[in-house]
Design a protein around this motif. Structure first.
Motif, PDB file in Angstrom:
ATOM      1  N   SER A  56      30.872  76.554  39.616  1.00  0.00           N
ATOM      2  CA  SER A  56      31.911  76.819  38.609  1.00  0.00           C
ATOM      3  C   SER A  56      32.036  75.695  37.590  1.00  0.00           C
ATOM      4  O   SER A  56      33.058  75.569  36.927  1.00  0.00           O
ATOM      5  CB  SER A  56      33.257  77.017  39.305  1.00  0.00           C
ATOM      6  N   PHE A  57      30.998  74.868  37.443  1.00  0.00           N
ATOM      7  CA  PHE A  57      31.079  73.685  36.589  1.00  0.00           C
ATOM      8  C   PHE A  57      31.041  74.004  35.100  1.00  0.00           C
ATOM      9  O   PHE A  57      31.467  73.206  34.285  1.00  0.00           O
ATOM     10  CB  PHE A  57      29.942  72.705  36.919  1.00  0.00           C
ATOM     11  N   ARG A  58      30.514  75.165  34.701  1.00  0.00           N
ATOM     12  CA  ARG A  58      30.282  75.427  33.275  1.00  0.00           C
ATOM     13  C   ARG A  58      31.571  75.471  32.455  1.00  0.00           C
ATOM     14  O   ARG A  58      31.622  74.944  31.351  1.00  0.00           O
ATOM     15  CB  ARG A  58      29.505  76.728  33.105  1.00  0.00           C
ATOM     16  N   ARG A  59      32.589  76.109  32.979  1.00  0.00           N
ATOM     17  CA  ARG A  59      33.849  76.215  32.231  1.00  0.00           C
ATOM     18  C   ARG A  59      34.474  74.842  31.978  1.00  0.00           C
ATOM     19  O   ARG A  59      34.776  74.505  30.821  1.00  0.00           O
ATOM     20  CB  ARG A  59      34.819  77.141  32.959  1.00  0.00           C
ATOM     21  N   PRO A  60      34.695  74.011  33.011  1.00  0.00           N
ATOM     22  CA  PRO A  60      35.265  72.680  32.718  1.00  0.00           C
ATOM     23  C   PRO A  60      34.373  71.848  31.805  1.00  0.00           C
ATOM     24  O   PRO A  60      34.880  71.148  30.922  1.00  0.00           O
ATOM     25  CB  PRO A  60      35.396  72.025  34.092  1.00  0.00           C
ATOM     26  N   LEU A  61      33.065  71.929  31.979  1.00  0.00           N
ATOM     27  CA  LEU A  61      32.150  71.148  31.146  1.00  0.00           C
ATOM     28  C   LEU A  61      32.225  71.587  29.690  1.00  0.00           C
ATOM     29  O   LEU A  61      32.380  70.761  28.785  1.00  0.00           O
ATOM     30  CB  LEU A  61      30.711  71.275  31.662  1.00  0.00           C
ATOM     31  N   THR A  62      32.155  72.878  29.453  1.00  0.00           N
ATOM     32  CA  THR A  62      32.200  73.399  28.078  1.00  0.00           C
ATOM     33  C   THR A  62      33.532  73.076  27.417  1.00  0.00           C
ATOM     34  O   THR A  62      33.573  72.660  26.248  1.00  0.00           O
ATOM     35  CB  THR A  62      31.949  74.910  28.077  1.00  0.00           C
TER      36      THR A  62
END
Length: 146
Positions: A56-62
């Motif tokens: 689930s890292f993509r949302r916080p990273l983006t």
């Protein structure tokens, strides 16, 4: 002029705040420092978020990248960010983490802090980005706290 060693007093003057006790805020601070120093596409910032959030890292990273870009575009004054190895925080870093920690619960306070940090009054877009970052961390069970 001779080189003088950095003393404890000078360190406390430039980095007056201890790192946050909240581990999630430390992750956010690390990513902010990496992106601030090495650009939005920094692989180490992406790796720490991947290690923290898993798949689930993509949302916080983006959203963190968008937040950093919004701040850079809106700032009317420099925002001091310490190197990743520093065990203390600059006043600007403390303000950033305070904004992220309170943007959803104490929005008026977060707005004033962001206005002071960016040196301008029109901060609605940056605050929206901050709220999205805070929500992304909270939705994954990692709320930011100061």
């Amino acid at each position: 002029m001779t080189d003088m060693p950095l003393t404890g007093t000078a360190t406390l003057a430039t980095l007056p705040y201890a790192l946050p006790e909240c581990g999630h805020s430390r992750v956010a601070l690390f990513a902010i420092r990496r992106m601030g120093a090495h650009g939005l596409g920094d692989a180490r910032a992406a790796h720490v978020l991947f290690s923290t959030f898993g798949e689930s890292f993509r949302r916080p990273l983006t959203l963190l990248r968008a937040f950093m870009a919004d701040m850079a575009a809106s700032a009317m004054q420099p925002i001091a960010i310490a190197p990743c190895c520093c065990a203390r925080m600059t006043p600007a870093e403390r303000t950033l983490l305070s904004v992220l920690a309170r943007v959803e619960t104490r929005s008026d306070s977060a707005r004033l802090l962001m206005q002071d940090l960016l040196g301008q009054r029109g901060v609605d877009g940056v605050l929206a980005s901050a709220a999205a970052v805070a929500a992304a961390f909270a939705d994954e069970g990692r709320p930011l706290a100061m």
